[in-house]
Write a protein that holds these residues in place. Structure first.
Motif, PDB file in Angstrom:
ATOM      1  N   LYS A 109     -14.089 -11.985   2.915  1.00 62.76           N
ATOM      2  CA  LYS A 109     -13.055 -12.002   1.875  1.00 62.76           C
ATOM      3  C   LYS A 109     -12.018 -13.092   2.132  1.00 62.76           C
ATOM      4  CE  LYS A 109     -14.092  -8.250  -0.629  1.00 62.76           C
ATOM      5  NZ  LYS A 109     -14.283  -8.240  -2.099  1.00 62.76           N
ATOM      6  N   GLU A 156     -10.353 -13.729   5.266  1.00 68.19           N
ATOM      7  CA  GLU A 156      -9.365 -13.515   6.329  1.00 68.19           C
ATOM      8  C   GLU A 156      -9.799 -14.259   7.603  1.00 68.19           C
ATOM      9  OE1 GLU A 156      -6.545 -12.451   6.162  1.00 68.19           O
ATOM     10  OE2 GLU A 156      -6.400 -11.107   4.433  1.00 68.19           O
ATOM     11  N   TYR A 213      -0.626  -3.747   4.606  1.00 65.66           N
ATOM     12  CA  TYR A 213      -1.790  -4.595   4.890  1.00 65.66           C
ATOM     13  C   TYR A 213      -1.460  -5.619   5.979  1.00 65.66           C
ATOM     14  CZ  TYR A 213      -5.664  -7.838   4.115  1.00 65.66           C
ATOM     15  OH  TYR A 213      -6.756  -8.637   4.291  1.00 65.66           O
ATOM     16  N   LYS A 258      -6.050  -4.991  -2.522  1.00 70.46           N
ATOM     17  CA  LYS A 258      -5.285  -6.229  -2.704  1.00 70.46           C
ATOM     18  C   LYS A 258      -5.941  -7.113  -3.759  1.00 70.46           C
ATOM     19  CE  LYS A 258      -5.712  -9.758   0.163  1.00 70.46           C
ATOM     20  NZ  LYS A 258      -5.591 -10.715   1.287  1.00 70.46           N
ATOM     21  N   HIS A 259      -7.250  -7.248  -3.689  1.00 71.37           N
ATOM     22  CA  HIS A 259      -7.953  -8.086  -4.660  1.00 71.37           C
ATOM     23  C   HIS A 259      -7.956  -7.437  -6.042  1.00 71.37           C
ATOM     24  CE1 HIS A 259      -9.448 -11.257  -1.978  1.00 71.37           C
ATOM     25  NE2 HIS A 259      -9.550 -10.318  -1.064  1.00 71.37           N
ATOM     26  N   TRP A 260      -7.992  -6.096  -6.079  1.00 76.25           N
ATOM     27  CA  TRP A 260      -8.001  -5.398  -7.372  1.00 76.25           C
ATOM     28  C   TRP A 260      -6.635  -5.545  -8.059  1.00 76.25           C
ATOM     29  CZ3 TRP A 260      -5.858  -1.582 -10.353  1.00 76.25           C
ATOM     30  CH2 TRP A 260      -6.647  -1.012 -11.368  1.00 76.25           C
ATOM     31  N   TYR A 261      -5.570  -5.309  -7.285  1.00 77.26           N
ATOM     32  CA  TYR A 261      -4.215  -5.397  -7.846  1.00 77.26           C
ATOM     33  C   TYR A 261      -3.747  -6.845  -8.035  1.00 77.26           C
ATOM     34  CZ  TYR A 261      -2.709  -0.486  -7.526  1.00 77.26           C
ATOM     35  OH  TYR A 261      -2.546   0.859  -7.712  1.00 77.26           O
ATOM     36  N   GLY A 262      -4.243  -7.730  -7.155  1.00 74.51           N
ATOM     37  CA  GLY A 262      -3.724  -9.093  -7.174  1.00 74.51           C
ATOM     38  C   GLY A 262      -2.428  -9.248  -6.419  1.00 74.51           C
ATOM     39  N   GLU A 263      -2.093  -8.270  -5.583  1.00 74.81           N
ATOM     40  CA  GLU A 263      -0.875  -8.344  -4.768  1.00 74.81           C
ATOM     41  C   GLU A 263      -1.118  -7.610  -3.453  1.00 74.81           C
ATOM     42  OE1 GLU A 263       1.782  -4.696  -6.468  1.00 74.81           O
ATOM     43  OE2 GLU A 263       1.620  -6.456  -7.770  1.00 74.81           O
ATOM     44  N   THR A 264      -0.316  -7.932  -2.453  1.00 72.91           N
ATOM     45  CA  THR A 264      -0.536  -7.411  -1.107  1.00 72.91           C
ATOM     46  C   THR A 264       0.570  -6.436  -0.726  1.00 72.91           C
ATOM     47  OG1 THR A 264      -1.580  -9.500  -0.477  1.00 72.91           O
ATOM     48  CG2 THR A 264      -0.873  -8.045   1.318  1.00 72.91           C
ATOM     49  N   ASN A 290      -7.721  -4.204   1.698  1.00 69.36           N
ATOM     50  CA  ASN A 290      -8.115  -5.545   1.282  1.00 69.36           C
ATOM     51  C   ASN A 290      -8.761  -5.500  -0.104  1.00 69.36           C
ATOM     52  OD1 ASN A 290     -10.516  -7.687   1.193  1.00 69.36           O
ATOM     53  ND2 ASN A 290      -8.844  -8.551   2.404  1.00 69.36           N
ATOM     54  N   GLU A 291      -9.633  -4.524  -0.324  1.00 70.05           N
ATOM     55  CA  GLU A 291     -10.241  -4.354  -1.644  1.00 70.05           C
ATOM     56  C   GLU A 291      -9.169  -4.085  -2.697  1.00 70.05           C
ATOM     57  OE1 GLU A 291     -14.630  -2.509  -0.622  1.00 70.05           O
ATOM     58  OE2 GLU A 291     -12.913  -1.133  -0.606  1.00 70.05           O
TER      59      GLU A 291
END
Length: 729
Positions: free
Chosen positions: A379, A381, A320, A310-316, A307-308
């Motif tokens: 976050k 969810e 996940y 995902k937020h750093w990259y901006g993609e999932t 999840n961290e």
């Protein structure tokens, strides 16, 4: 009266009949050196006349002759000979402002020697009477291969305290030559305490060169510490004082973005990481362990770092969603809470261990997944929020039932205690009150319901009076420290900050502040490792990652308070070395010969970027427990904390201390480095390929030049506490 050995019985008389060969006054303490035949002693007299002797060299059935003595007022060098070989003892006082003694001893044998015995190097002395009539309190000593520390107070005669630190890394060459280990070498029973050179019973010490056989730092104090809070605070201050003087291993930079991609690829594609239940994929705890049902902690231990990420990259990443979709199945209608094991597979538990029985719960294991669920809920969810709010009443019910003092194992349906204590007389999982408080504070953030804040305050009261005994499991003690810091910031109650520092002392007590460069330990950096349990013989990937993440957050949250200066040093330096050290859990970074052929659970595939659970230093092989799939988040956690994206730019900023106040302004970035100004950290600009960018870096408004540069990296060092500006064009 204490019982003593022959090597202690004659010390007092030997010193009284020996001539002082050197003397120095330093910070109100008197230091004298004696050649007492088979031992060279440094006798230290406190300002109130209490006295203690430190054996700097032992002649092994032979007497010393002094061949040379050099004293420049600050350092004494003694060259000694016996019939067995030559010694050099260096006595120094490395800190102008503190009463710290440092003595280093080397020995070169005349012929290869077996060394079956060595006496301990600290003996209390008296003005009148005998050694066996003295008394003291040992606050803590080395356990296993942790730091070579002994912290004690001399109470009869009432004298003061001392903090002894043997730099065990200096003995690596001796241990390599004799195939010995420095585990449990700094301890003893009053009055014979301190360091005992490992016995070379089977392989002799060669006569090829001098070997360091002692490298000790001793910090003296007139205080006799009795309060459990004072002793933990003083421990931190003493440790930081010695740390300032130690040689520190070189930092190795690792490409964490590349490691992260390798981990993601291997988790996603390797079938040994996964099992299927009712059509849903779940992660195995260990690679290729298909016999054990899926565990909720395992799923969330990877899902939260994802999840961290995902937020750093901006993609999932698709992993996940696979993990998130499967967590509902862990909710157990019988107890109205998530369970450790998938309820649908309870009949597959093989009862081979206590926890592998239906409804048996390890206390910390109940709260840990709820923490990660709440973090996911914070976050955004919704599924995680729904699940944690359905389970939290059961978590509170258990806390009330046990009055915030948890056993090791209990039955979830009946709350029957299955195992009450970790060891007879040691109590249960003593840091769970703190990790429970951490969960409650997360719920408070999620709901703004003060009932959870009240729960947190009630729980942490059980930590009072525990001192060094708070620690049960490293990650939970780290969570406890953070919860207590947060409670202090919310309430202003100093007792919470004091207890937070006590938790920190417990963590640093269980670290390895020396670099093992013998046996298999020489194949990787192991400096500043943290052990998962008090008696664990190895360090563990997941627990280390969580301690690293928790301490990073602790330093950030403590930026707003007047943090204990010793912790500004110790926490920041731990983080710096963790970033350097954690990649060695991946077996691809280790030589094949140090990986165990026998594995307790599953199997090991060396080419996979999945960490080993267990790393040993010295002569033990690593990976004996297995390849830890739930530790796969190590790489994700390190990358998102140490690499900082710059909006609309294709370069990255790397810093191995935490930072705050990060902001971008046009063609520049500004931030504040945490940590102490006494130490430096590594700052790097990670460059994109085939792009020419010119940078200027300022620290404290002074331009700094790169210490090294390449096509992909610009490398700098900056002091802790610095305000940094990076500009480019």
């Amino acid at each position: 009266m204490n019982t003593i050995s022959p090597w202690a019985a004659t010390v007092q008389a030997d010193l009284e009949s020996s001539v002082v060969i050197w003397e120095k006054e330093w910070h109100k303490y008197n230091f004298q050196a004696y050649n007492a035949g088979d031992s060279l002693w440094i006798a230290v007299t406190w300002p109130d006349r209490g006295k203690m002797a430190f054996r700097a060299a032992f002649g092994m059935n032979s007497c010393f002759t002094i061949t040379n003595m050099f004293d420049d007022g600050q350092t004494l060098v003694l060259n000694l000979e016996t019939r067995l070989g030559r010694y050099e003892v260096i006595i120094a006082f490395p800190d102008e402002n503190t009463a710290i003694l440092h003595y280093t001893t080397t020995f070169k044998a005349n012929q290869p020697l077996l060394i079956p015995f060595w006496p301990r190097d600290i003996i209390p002395l008296t003005q009148k009477g005998s050694v066996e009539n003295t008394n003291g309190k040992i606050h803590m000593h080395q356990m296993g291969s942790r730091s070579g520390i002994l912290f004690a107070s001399m109470t009869k005669p009432k004298t003061g305290s001392f903090f002894y630190f043997q730099d065990l890394g200096s003995l690596s060459a001796y241990c390599e030559a004799t195939q010995t280990t420095v585990d449990d070498t700094v301890c003893g029973s009053w009055p014979e305490i301190g360091f005992k050179l490992p016995s070379a019973d089977d392989k002799p010490l060669p006569s090829d060169k001098p070997y360091i056989i002692s490298d000790a730092y001793v910090l003296f104090s007139e205080d006799i510490i009795e309060d459990d809070i004072a002793v933990t605070h003083q421990f931190l201050n003493n440790l930081a004082a010695v740390y300032r003087l130690l040689p520190h291993p070189e930092i190795i930079y690792h490409n964490w973005p590349e490691i992260t991609q390798n981990c993601l690829n291997d988790i996603y594609s390797n079938k040994g990481c996964w099992t299927q239940t009712n059509g849903s994929p779940y992660l195995n705890a260990y690679l290729c362990d298909y016999d054990t049902p899926a565990e909720v902690m395992v799923q969330l231990a990877v899902l939260m770092p994802l999840n961290e990420l995902k937020h750093w990259y901006g993609e999932t990443h698709s992993v996940y969603n696979d993990l998130l979709n499967g967590i509902d199945a862990f909710y157990d209608q019988k107890v109205k809470s998530i369970n450790r094991w998938l309820p649908a597979l309870n009949n597959q538990l093989d009862n081979s261990e206590i926890q592998k029985k239906e409804m048996v719960m390890d206390s910390w294991y109940l709260y840990h997944p709820l923490m990660n669920l709440t973090r996911l809920a914070l976050k955004g969810e919704k599924k995680a929020e729904e699940l944690v709010l359905k389970s939290i009443q059961y978590a509170i019910k258990v806390a009330h039932h046990f009055d915030y003092q948890w056993p090791v194992f209990f039955k979830m349906d009946t709350l029957e205690i299955i195992r009450k204590e970790t060891e007879p007389g040691k109590g249960g999982e003593k840091d769970v009150p703190g990790s429970y408080a951490h969960l409650m504070l997360l719920e408070y953030r999620l709901t703004d319901d003060k009932r959870y804040l009240n729960e947190a305050e009630r729980s942490v009261k059980k930590l009072a009076g525990c001192g060094f005994h708070i620690f049960y499991q490293a990650n939970n003690t780290a969570f406890s420290a953070g919860a207590l810091l947060e409670l202090f910031k919310i309430t202003g109650k100093k007792e919470y900050l004091d207890l937070s520092y006590a938790c920190m002392a417990c963590l640093f007590k269980n670290m390895q502040l020396w670099d093992c460069q013998y046996g298999f330990g020489k194949n990787y950096t192991n400096y500043f490792s943290v052990f998962p349990l008090n008696n664990a013989p190895y360090t563990a990937a997941y627990e280390e990652m969580e301690v690293y993440a928790a301490l990073s957050e602790y330093l950030i949250q403590a930026a707003a308070i007047d943090l204990l200066p010793s912790l500004k040093i110790l926490i920041a330096e731990f983080i710096k070395y963790a970033v350097c050290r954690l990649p060695f859990y991946y077996p691809v970074n280790l030589p094949l010969e140090m990986i165990s052929e026998e594995v307790k659970t599953g199997e090991i595939q060396k080419e996979l970027w999945i960490p080993l659970e267990d790393l040993y230093n010295g002569w033990e092989k690593s990976g004996q427990v297995g390849q830890e799939v739930y530790g796969a988040g190590v790489g994700f956690g390190a990358m998102i904390r140490q690499y900082h994206k710059v909006k609309n730019e294709d370069f990255l900023l790397f810093l191995d201390y935490p930072l705050i106040n990060y902001r971008k302004s046009k063609q520049s970035v500004l931030f504040t480095v945490l940590g102490s100004a006494e130490f430096e950290c590594n700052f790097k600009i990670v460059l994109p390929e085939n792009r020419n960018i010119k940078f200027q870096v300022f620290a404290q408004k002074q331009i700094i030049e790169p210490a090294a540069k390449s096509n992909l990296l610009l490398e700098y060092t900056v002091a802790g506490g610095s305000a940094v500006k990076v500009s480019w064009k």
